[in-house]
Design an enzyme around this catalytic site. Structure first.
Site, mmCIF file in Angstrom:
data_model
loop_
_atom_site.group_PDB
_atom_site.id
_atom_site.type_symbol
_atom_site.label_atom_id
_atom_site.label_comp_id
_atom_site.label_asym_id
_atom_site.label_seq_id
_atom_site.Cartn_x
_atom_site.Cartn_y
_atom_site.Cartn_z
ATOM 1 N N PHE A 168 0.855 -1.189 0.000
ATOM 2 C CA PHE A 168 0.000 0.000 0.000
ATOM 3 C C PHE A 168 0.888 1.235 0.000
ATOM 4 O O PHE A 168 1.637 1.477 0.944
ATOM 5 C CB PHE A 168 -0.959 0.062 1.200
ATOM 6 N N ASP B 71 9.384 3.248 2.045
ATOM 7 C CA ASP B 71 8.158 3.971 2.367
ATOM 8 C C ASP B 71 7.877 3.769 3.857
ATOM 9 O O ASP B 71 7.348 2.736 4.264
ATOM 10 C CB ASP B 71 6.997 3.466 1.504
ATOM 11 N N LYS C 53 2.218 11.089 7.290
ATOM 12 C CA LYS C 53 1.384 10.794 8.461
ATOM 13 C C LYS C 53 1.854 11.501 9.743
ATOM 14 O O LYS C 53 1.590 12.677 9.907
ATOM 15 C CB LYS C 53 1.251 9.281 8.639
HETATM 16 C C1 LIG Z 1 -1.003 5.983 4.326
HETATM 17 C C2 LIG Z 1 0.110 5.493 3.484
HETATM 18 C C3 LIG Z 1 0.417 6.092 2.252
HETATM 19 C C4 LIG Z 1 -0.433 7.179 1.635
HETATM 20 O O1 LIG Z 1 -0.530 8.316 2.415
HETATM 21 P P1 LIG Z 1 -1.726 9.372 2.167
HETATM 22 O O2 LIG Z 1 -1.385 10.533 3.044
HETATM 23 O O3 LIG Z 1 -3.000 8.678 2.574
HETATM 24 O O4 LIG Z 1 -1.719 9.701 0.720
HETATM 25 C C5 LIG Z 1 1.516 5.620 1.557
HETATM 26 N N1 LIG Z 1 2.282 4.621 2.038
HETATM 27 C C6 LIG Z 1 2.010 4.021 3.221
HETATM 28 C C7 LIG Z 1 2.912 2.930 3.704
HETATM 29 C C8 LIG Z 1 0.908 4.425 3.973
HETATM 30 O O5 LIG Z 1 0.625 3.801 5.126
#
Ligand SMILES: *Cc1c(COP(=O)(O)O)cnc(C)c1O
Length: 427
Positions: free
Chosen positions: A146, A234, A275
């Site tokens: 994700f 990420d 986040k």
């Molecule tokens: C939440 C998330 C995203 C996307 O972030 P948004 O602010 O919702 O666009 C990308 N990578 C990971 C691992 C995430 O948990």
């Protein structure tokens, strides 16, 4: 103190249902206030928040220092655009670069935007530094990933809901199974001249807190280095103290800072944060890299109107300081162990709980039922009634990720609620 409101939860849910796009399926509670580990609904009922806005609220709801940084900067100078310099950006960039050990940072807003930014940097590096023939760059990704919701990102998702009917899809991505180091090397070896990057989550959060083998990340980084491929981490969900260290790629190091002193340490070529970088107060994301990578981006080639605005810089600086000052990584590490021990007791006692897994305070309990069953959802509804908010992910998995400001006493209270609730389902 309950906020006086003209509308009941039922009325407010009906409003969203009628006037809002149906792109989410929320647990039926309507929240109107938050403080630390708690949130309250419009009827004044108090809950423990065990989602933390998908780990954006690591510092706890409405942290007073973050709120005042936001208010002060918003009332001084909120947004200039990058057409001009502002007096907050440089200091923020210096703090970020030094904290995470990179030459430079590129500020954005949402997580998906930061992932897109990393992909653009990686491809451009592939053409200009690695010498890939124009249009042939490949980035390797993992199944069940994700990384966000843009067209390019969902193009390499394996989730049919995320992808379905959003094509045509962006080409240039190759998917391998997560935690499969042989598959990674095979994928690179089959086209070593054209692979420019490997994009990976150190723990797959949305997929249900999939924790890879302890050497997977370090081995993956070493293979990337061997073939001149950029290793892109990420850490939007795993980073910023959530898994018990500043970054999940810090492995089992327990120091509060990101450091290079221990063997499991991995230095990604590109690091993506979002986040909790704002503690939930504001959308702030960032991409970090060293000069040989970041320097491929020249004026006019990438940007965002809000990226690097003074409010975001003030909020993010304070949000990071809170993580360090309150030693939230250490707290997540300590409480995470207690949480998994308590849940492991349930696994052994109750058939309905299959297993618990996770790291720090990013954990999941797998319910012993088919992914199509509503059991995990039903448990979350009962948990809400009993004063604790969590949400299923991928059918039969419940993620438990409270704000990191939780105390040990509160955690035990929460484990009691979870135990009591799950017992009701085992009767
Ligand atoms: C939440 C998330 C995203 C996307 O972030 P948004 O602010 O919702 O666009 C990308 N990578 C990971 C691992 C995430 O948990």
């Amino acid at each position: 103190m309950t906020t006086q409101t003209a509308h009941s939860s039922q009325d407010l849910m009906a409003l969203e249902d009628k006037y809002g796009a149906h792109n989410y399926h929320p647990i039926p509670v309507v929240l109107s206030r938050g403080e630390g580990v708690y949130v309250w609904d419009v009827e004044g009922k108090k809950y423990f928040d065990f989602l933390s806005a998908y780990s954006a609220v690591n510092q706890g709801h409405c942290h007073p220092k973050i709120v005042s940084a936001l208010a002060e900067q918003a009332g001084t100078l909120a947004l200039t655009s990058r057409a001009f310099y502002n007096d907050k950006l440089g200091e923020y960039e210096k703090y970020m670069s030094e904290t995470f050990g990179f030459d430079k940072v590129l500020p954005m807003n949402s997580g998906a935007e930061a992932v897109e930014t990393a992909i653009k940097i990686c491809r451009k590096w592939g053409y200009e530094k690695k010498g890939i023939k124009n249009g042939h760059a490949k980035i390797i990704v993992c199944g069940e990933n994700f990384h966000g919701r843009t067209v390019t990102i969902i193009s390499f998702s394996s989730d049919p809901d995320a992808r379905g009917n959003f094509g045509p899809y962006t080409p240039g991505f190759v998917s391998i199974p997560y935690n499969d180091i042989t598959a990674l090397e095979e994928a690179i070896k089959s086209d070593p001249d054209n692979v420019c990057g490997f994009l990976v989550e150190p723990i797959q959060g949305e997929a249900g807190v999939n924790v890879p083998d302890s050497d997977f990340i370090a081995n993956a980084a070493a293979i990337c280095k061997k073939y001149n491929v950029l290793f892109i981490a990420d850490e939007i969900q795993t980073g910023l103290a959530r898994t018990g260290s500043m970054l999940a790629i810090c492995g089992d190091c327990s120091c509060e800072h990101r450091c290079e002193q221990q063997s499991t340490y991995v230095h990604p070529d590109i690091l993506i944060l979002g986040k909790a970088l704002s503690g939930g107060a504001y959308p702030v994301s960032a991409v970090l890299a060293n000069d040989p990578v970041m320097d491929v981006i020249k004026p006019g080639q990438h940007g965002s109107t809000y990226g690097g605005n003074p409010t975001a810089c003030a909020v993010a600086t304070t949000a990071l300081e809170v993580l360090f000052d309150e030693k939230l990584a250490q707290n997540a590490r300590r409480l995470g162990k207690i949480f998994r021990e308590r849940m492991q007791e349930l696994v052994e006692k109750l058939d309905i709980v299959k297993l618990v897994r996770g790291k720090g305070l990013l954990n999941a309990v797998v319910i012993n039922d088919s992914p199509e069953s509503s059991t995990a959802w039903d448990i979350c509804i009962k948990l809400a009634e009993n004063g604790l908010l969590a949400k299923p992910t991928h059918g039969n998995i419940i993620r438990f990720a409270p704000p990191l400001v939780m105390t040990e006493e509160q955690l035990h209270e929460c484990c009691d609620i979870i135990e009591k609730t799950i017992r009701e389902f085992s009767a």
